[in-house]
Design a protein around this motif. Sequence first.
Motif, PDB file in Angstrom:
ATOM      1  N   ASN A 124      -1.456  -4.652   1.826  1.00 12.80           N
ATOM      2  CA  ASN A 124      -1.201  -3.297   1.378  1.00 12.80           C
ATOM      3  C   ASN A 124      -1.062  -3.362  -0.135  1.00 12.80           C
ATOM      4  O   ASN A 124      -0.240  -4.124  -0.663  1.00 12.80           O
ATOM      5  CB  ASN A 124       0.083  -2.735   1.974  1.00 12.80           C
ATOM      6  N   ILE A 125      -1.874  -2.562  -0.854  1.00 14.30           N
ATOM      7  CA  ILE A 125      -1.812  -2.512  -2.308  1.00 14.30           C
ATOM      8  C   ILE A 125      -1.351  -1.127  -2.725  1.00 14.30           C
ATOM      9  O   ILE A 125      -1.877  -0.114  -2.237  1.00 14.30           O
ATOM     10  CB  ILE A 125      -3.178  -2.835  -2.941  1.00 14.30           C
ATOM     11  N   GLY A 144      -0.419   6.575  -2.633  1.00 18.01           N
ATOM     12  CA  GLY A 144      -0.592   5.447  -3.538  1.00 18.01           C
ATOM     13  C   GLY A 144      -0.777   4.108  -2.866  1.00 18.01           C
ATOM     14  O   GLY A 144      -0.925   3.094  -3.555  1.00 18.01           O
ATOM     15  N   VAL A 145      -0.797   4.059  -1.529  1.00 22.56           N
ATOM     16  CA  VAL A 145      -0.886   2.795  -0.793  1.00 22.56           C
ATOM     17  C   VAL A 145      -2.240   2.698  -0.094  1.00 22.56           C
ATOM     18  O   VAL A 145      -2.651   3.617   0.621  1.00 22.56           O
ATOM     19  CB  VAL A 145       0.245   2.660   0.245  1.00 22.56           C
ATOM     20  N   PHE A 146      -2.917   1.566  -0.293  1.00 26.15           N
ATOM     21  CA  PHE A 146      -4.248   1.348   0.262  1.00 26.15           C
ATOM     22  C   PHE A 146      -4.284   0.006   0.987  1.00 26.15           C
ATOM     23  O   PHE A 146      -3.554  -0.923   0.635  1.00 26.15           O
ATOM     24  CB  PHE A 146      -5.303   1.345  -0.851  1.00 26.15           C
ATOM     25  N   ARG A 147      -5.171  -0.095   1.977  1.00 25.78           N
ATOM     26  CA  ARG A 147      -5.398  -1.360   2.655  1.00 25.78           C
ATOM     27  C   ARG A 147      -6.480  -2.140   1.912  1.00 25.78           C
ATOM     28  O   ARG A 147      -7.438  -1.548   1.414  1.00 25.78           O
ATOM     29  CB  ARG A 147      -5.820  -1.135   4.105  1.00 25.78           C
ATOM     30  N   ALA A 148      -6.318  -3.461   1.869  1.00 26.75           N
ATOM     31  CA  ALA A 148      -7.268  -4.294   1.129  1.00 26.75           C
ATOM     32  C   ALA A 148      -7.476  -5.614   1.853  1.00 26.75           C
ATOM     33  O   ALA A 148      -6.659  -6.037   2.676  1.00 26.75           O
ATOM     34  CB  ALA A 148      -6.763  -4.548  -0.282  1.00 26.75           C
ATOM     35  N   LYS A 192       1.490  -3.168  -6.895  1.00 30.08           N
ATOM     36  CA  LYS A 192       2.183  -4.118  -6.023  1.00 30.08           C
ATOM     37  C   LYS A 192       1.242  -4.488  -4.875  1.00 30.08           C
ATOM     38  O   LYS A 192       0.405  -3.691  -4.471  1.00 30.08           O
ATOM     39  CB  LYS A 192       3.470  -3.508  -5.455  1.00 30.08           C
ATOM     40  N   ALA A 193       1.405  -5.695  -4.378  1.00 23.93           N
ATOM     41  CA  ALA A 193       0.593  -6.148  -3.241  1.00 23.93           C
ATOM     42  C   ALA A 193       1.475  -6.891  -2.249  1.00 23.93           C
ATOM     43  O   ALA A 193       2.286  -7.736  -2.635  1.00 23.93           O
ATOM     44  CB  ALA A 193      -0.540  -7.051  -3.717  1.00 23.93           C
ATOM     45  N   GLU A 194       1.317  -6.565  -0.994  1.00 25.11           N
ATOM     46  CA  GLU A 194       2.120  -7.191   0.055  1.00 25.11           C
ATOM     47  C   GLU A 194       1.222  -7.582   1.218  1.00 25.11           C
ATOM     48  O   GLU A 194       0.454  -6.757   1.729  1.00 25.11           O
ATOM     49  CB  GLU A 194       3.209  -6.224   0.541  1.00 25.11           C
TER      50      GLU A 194
END
Length: 315
Positions: free
Chosen positions: A14-15, A132-136, A178-180
């Motif tokens: 999640n970015i 603001g959150v995207f899958r990557a 941010k990236a998780e």
Amino acid sequence: MFLEKHSRFFRRYNITFAPRHKGAPYLPLSADPSEYSIRDALQECIDAEQAMDVQPNGDIIELMAVEHRPRQKALVMLFHRASPNAAEPAYRKKARAQAGRKVTVRESVKQKDEEQSVSAHLVIHDTQIERGVFRAALEEIPGISMSAARLIAAKALSEYRYDFERNRLTKQTYSVVKAEGLKSETLTNALKDGQINFITLVRPAKPDFIDSEGLFEPINEVMKIRVTGSLTSRNWRERILNLAERAKEDGWQDFNIDIGLEDNRKRTVKLDRDQQAKEILFVRSELVQFGVALPVCSVDFSDEVIRKATAIAKE
């Protein structure tokens, strides 16, 4: 670590791209050239030849290209890792029936100003799962980690200022990233094919024998436990949680589980306090096969990699 010609591992994330100041508008991943966007910020940094990070060993991680693919609904980034000090790769040839030497080795010699390099794609699906959150999905290549990619993106975004209005005043801000890693695999399921190899315990060190002259400072005690018995998908919970509880009573604060997976990869999973009564989730890489041979390093985007990475990100 050798790269396979027809396969790659990918890890899902999640970015989040968000404005630094509360109340400022969120930038879209891509927009018209006359408008602000994440893609434009990254491209400006690339054009200025500043989209890079130098590692302690001298290796260079560099963002080489960024592109929005409307058809795939994805923002794609291509990273290089260049290693000026890397040893030259060697190729071995073994003859089955030959007099004298049976094995020969040939070194590949680089030319002047060349650097041994690898490349990796980072594909971000442009549909928000929340604001603001995207899958990557990141193509896992040695030395090109999400932490390095995030650092380069953060540098580009911090230099990309834009105006907004708040309380009738014009202010300026920038975006942060941010990236998780997406925890999608359970320990129970992983142990159907994998195994727990080690358990590592950590607690604050006891400074009983440390002098008081300021020369030494105790940090942590670490105990590594080898698992010699059988921990399976059926019995791990009772055995592991019982050991964790006794370790906690003895002052151990961190409890890490080293898992060997069937794809010859390893993962270290931290057992948090709030997980002790639940299933343990961790980030697992996904192996993808390709019908075409993938280069170790490329200056162009791979349509096949983008297509499959987008599918992984969308899952």
